[in-house]
Scaffold this active site. Structure first.
Site, PDB file in Angstrom:
ATOM      1  N   LYS A   1       1.078  -1.177   0.165  1.00 29.61           N
ATOM      2  CA  LYS A   1      -0.145  -0.090   0.130  1.00 29.61           C
ATOM      3  C   LYS A   1       0.986   1.456   0.043  1.00 29.61           C
ATOM      4  O   LYS A   1       1.841   1.299   0.786  1.00 29.61           O
ATOM      5  CB  LYS A   1      -1.088  -0.008   1.376  1.00 29.61           C
ATOM      6  CG  LYS A   1      -2.196   0.713   1.082  1.00 29.61           C
ATOM      7  CD  LYS A   1      -3.099   0.396   2.332  1.00 29.61           C
ATOM      8  CE  LYS A   1      -4.203   1.184   2.351  1.00 29.61           C
ATOM      9  NZ  LYS A   1      -4.977   1.042   3.624  1.00 29.61           N
TER      10      LYS A   1
HETATM   11  C1  E4P Z   1      -8.393   1.817   3.735  1.00 32.30           C
HETATM   12  O1  E4P Z   1      -7.477   1.261   3.017  1.00 32.30           O
HETATM   13  C2  E4P Z   1      -8.385   2.424   4.811  1.00 32.30           C
HETATM   14  O2  E4P Z   1      -7.400   1.841   5.723  1.00 32.30           O
HETATM   15  C3  E4P Z   1      -9.526   2.884   5.653  1.00 32.30           C
HETATM   16  O3  E4P Z   1     -10.583   2.754   4.653  1.00 32.30           O
HETATM   17  C4  E4P Z   1      -9.622   4.170   6.127  1.00 32.30           C
HETATM   18  O4  E4P Z   1     -10.807   4.381   6.751  1.00 32.30           O
HETATM   19  P1  E4P Z   1     -11.117   5.424   7.820  1.00 32.30           P
HETATM   20  O5  E4P Z   1     -11.256   6.756   6.911  1.00 32.30           O
HETATM   21  O6  E4P Z   1     -12.319   5.254   8.403  1.00 32.30           O
HETATM   22  O7  E4P Z   1     -10.091   5.600   8.776  1.00 32.30           O
END
Ligand code: E4P
Length: 217
Positions: free
Chosen positions: A83
């Site tokens: 990522k």
């Molecule tokens: C995605 O890969 C992220 O880890 C996640 O969806 C972020 O979500 P949040 O905005 O609730 O922290």
């Protein structure tokens, strides 16, 4: 549509993965911090629980650092997806990972222009953050629709991974908009199973069934 779990809680993951409905997992530095565990250990454990893609995020801000970290993360298991943040350095790293055959999830996407660049860089997944856009007064789902149209116009292979999901409605709206995947917090995943009319209907059916005095087995 593939459904991923957005978590580093391996007990919760095991429980939901047993349904056979969890196609993959995403993590981020906040979730790793929340786990209180060593990142490489928790990613390795998650990769043993699910066969599908498991996103593990780099922490470096420069391309060289991202490449070094990404290669280390990718070596943890064959289903690790590296990522990478949607920055200029991140997209250069994404292009290099793509050339090396390492899968990527480009994260923190808030505009269609960013998503276009990620696809051109060869990202495996793009993660538009729906809930965080809604928090700002925008309509997060508009972004999914825009990216779907752009990717279809040019036959990009990059998969749209709806992220920052806050409600079951986000999941269904992302599905209607043609997102390839959604990554869902455990509480929202649990809520997908439920509807008050299902519970009320079942209660009535069971009450009536008991009146028959019958047993199927
Ligand atoms: C995605 O890969 C992220 O880890 C996640 O969806 C972020 O979500 P949040 O905005 O609730 O922290």
């Amino acid at each position: 549509m593939q459904l991923f779990l957005d978590t580093t809680d391996t007990a919760v993951l095991k429980d939901l993965a047993a349904t056979g409905l969890v196609d993959g997992v995403t993590t981020n530095p906040t979730l790793i911090a929340k786990s209180g565990r060593n990142m490489l250990e928790v990613i390795a454990e998650i990769c043993e629980i699910v066969e599908g893609p498991v996103s593990a995020e780099v922490a470096a801000m420069d391309t060289a650092g991202m490449l070094a970290e990404g290669q280390k993360l990718a070596a943890v298991a064959t289903n690790v997806v590296v990522k990478v943040p949607l920055t200029r350095a991140g997209l250069i790293a994404t292009r290099e990972f793509s050339a090396q055959g390492i899968q990527t999830n480009v994260t923190l996407c808030f505009s269609a222009a960013q998503a276009l660049l990620a696809a051109k860089a060869g990202a495996t997944y793009i993660s538009p953050f729906i809930g965080r856009l809604d928090d700002q007064g925008a309509v997060g789902m508009d972004l999914i629709n825009e990216i779907r149209a752009i990717y279809d116009n040019y036959d990009f292979d990059t998969e749209i991974l709806a992220a920052s999901i806050r409600t079951p409605k986000h999941v269904t709206e992302a599905a209607l908009a043609g997102a390839d995947c959604a990554t869902i917090p455990p509480a929202v995943f649990e809520a997908l199973f439920k509807h008050p009319l299902t519970e009320a209907g079942l209660q009535q059916f069971m009450a009536d069934w008991s009146k028959t005095g019958q047993s199927i087995l």
